[in-house]
Design an enzyme around this catalytic site. Structure first.
Site, PDB file in Angstrom:
ATOM      1  N   LYS A   9       0.846  -1.121  -0.156  1.00 41.39           N
ATOM      2  CA  LYS A   9      -0.071   0.033  -0.078  1.00 41.39           C
ATOM      3  C   LYS A   9       0.775   1.114  -0.007  1.00 41.39           C
ATOM      4  CE  LYS A   9      -3.552   1.658   3.277  1.00 41.39           C
ATOM      5  NZ  LYS A   9      -2.923   3.047   3.953  1.00 41.39           N
ATOM      6  N   LYS A 188       4.760   8.520   0.720  1.00 43.82           N
ATOM      7  CA  LYS A 188       5.037   7.927  -0.604  1.00 43.82           C
ATOM      8  C   LYS A 188       6.299   7.327  -0.721  1.00 43.82           C
ATOM      9  CE  LYS A 188       3.022   9.276  -4.870  1.00 43.82           C
ATOM     10  NZ  LYS A 188       3.628   9.333  -6.243  1.00 43.82           N
ATOM     11  N   SER A 189       6.472   6.093  -1.738  1.00 40.85           N
ATOM     12  CA  SER A 189       7.556   5.580  -2.121  1.00 40.85           C
ATOM     13  C   SER A 189       8.655   5.080  -0.829  1.00 40.85           C
ATOM     14  CB  SER A 189       8.567   6.512  -2.867  1.00 40.85           C
ATOM     15  OG  SER A 189       7.687   7.065  -3.874  1.00 40.85           O
ATOM     16  N   ARG A 190       7.887   4.851   0.218  1.00 42.77           N
ATOM     17  CA  ARG A 190       8.685   4.125   1.286  1.00 42.77           C
ATOM     18  C   ARG A 190       9.410   5.157   1.958  1.00 42.77           C
ATOM     19  NH1 ARG A 190       4.911   1.581   0.902  1.00 42.77           N
ATOM     20  NH2 ARG A 190       4.751  -0.704   0.684  1.00 42.77           N
ATOM     21  N   LEU A 191       9.549   6.546   1.616  1.00 41.46           N
ATOM     22  CA  LEU A 191      10.259   7.601   2.392  1.00 41.46           C
ATOM     23  C   LEU A 191       9.504   8.157   3.541  1.00 41.46           C
ATOM     24  CD1 LEU A 191      11.622   9.404  -1.151  1.00 41.46           C
ATOM     25  CD2 LEU A 191      12.643   7.477   0.320  1.00 41.46           C
TER      26      LEU A 191
END
Ligand SMILES: Cc1cc2nc3c(=O)[nH]c(=O)nc-3n(C[C@H](O)[C@H](O)[C@H](O)COP(=O)(O)O)c2cc1C
Length: 211
Positions: A9, A188-191
């Protein structure tokens, strides 16, 4: 069954940065907890409590937060339970809230002490009658031979204590006195954003951790 390895997700609901976060982690927690309450989440007051036995093995369970202020975070339980026995041996614990819908986690660590007798009494007497009787009936975390044993013990407690059960000596509160907090906001983007607060010489140092 669905391919669980492919479940993922993207977290995009909010952000957390150094300029917008509180200097005192208690204030940051109060803000996020209030938002969790306002968001009508299911059981926003449920937190995972981790303790460690004297064999060094960690264990976790869910408990409900019953108080938070500058002194720490309070929950109530049976002092003879597994968690109670572990805290008697090693009075340190970690707490975690996961507010899924808000894409937020709070982690809190510190030393644990028992709440005062007066504080435990006050909370015990605010509970519904069946919960108060249940505290007498359940030898929490002990092996019992059947559910019937529990139901019988509850009935016996009701006969013995009628409408006014006193607080059992084995039941009461704990308070975790935080020395470290972490606030995690999914991005977002695992950041993801992670802000950790740790106590240094009586003051809180706020640091960003890599996600
Ligand atoms: C949502 C939720 C809230 C719970 N709240 C408490 C609580 O406040 N106190 C408690 O002793 N157990 C609570 N429990 C039960 C514990 O998770 C656990 O089963 C019990 O305390 C025994 O844990 P132990 O054997 O590790 O000591 C709760 C369980 C759930 C699912």
């Amino acid at each position: 069954m669905e391919d669980i390895a492919s479940l993922r997700k993207s977290y995009e609901k909010a952000e957390l940065d150094e300029t917008a976060s509180a200097a005192d982690p208690l204030h940051q927690f109060q803000l996020w907890f209030e938002q969790a309450l306002q968001s009508q989440l299911p059981e926003p007051n449920a937190m995972t409590l981790a303790t460690v036995g004297d064999d060094g093995r960690p264990s976790t369970r869910v408990v409900l937060i019953k108080g938070v202020d500058a002194r720490g975070i309070v929950w109530y339980t049976n002092y003879g339970s597994r968690k109670g026995r572990e805290l008697a041996q090693r009075p340190f614990a970690a707490l975690q809230f996961h507010w899924v819908e808000l894409e937020r986690v709070v982690r809190i660590e510190g030393r644990v002490e028992k709440t005062s007798e007066e504080e435990s009494d006050a909370y015990f007497h605010s509970r519904p009658l069946d919960s108060r009787l249940g505290a007498w009936a359940s030898p929490q975390s002990q092996v019992i031979s059947s559910r019937a044993v529990l139901v019988k013990a509850a009935a016996e407690a009701a006969v013995r204590h009628a409408l006014n059960p006193p607080r059992p000596p084995h039941w009461g509160g704990y308070r975790l006195v935080p020395d470290a907090w972490e606030f995690w906001q999914g991005r977002k983007s695992r950041l993801h954003d992670r802000l950790r607060y740790r106590q240094v010489g009586g003051a809180w140092v706020r640091e960003r951790l890599a996600p």
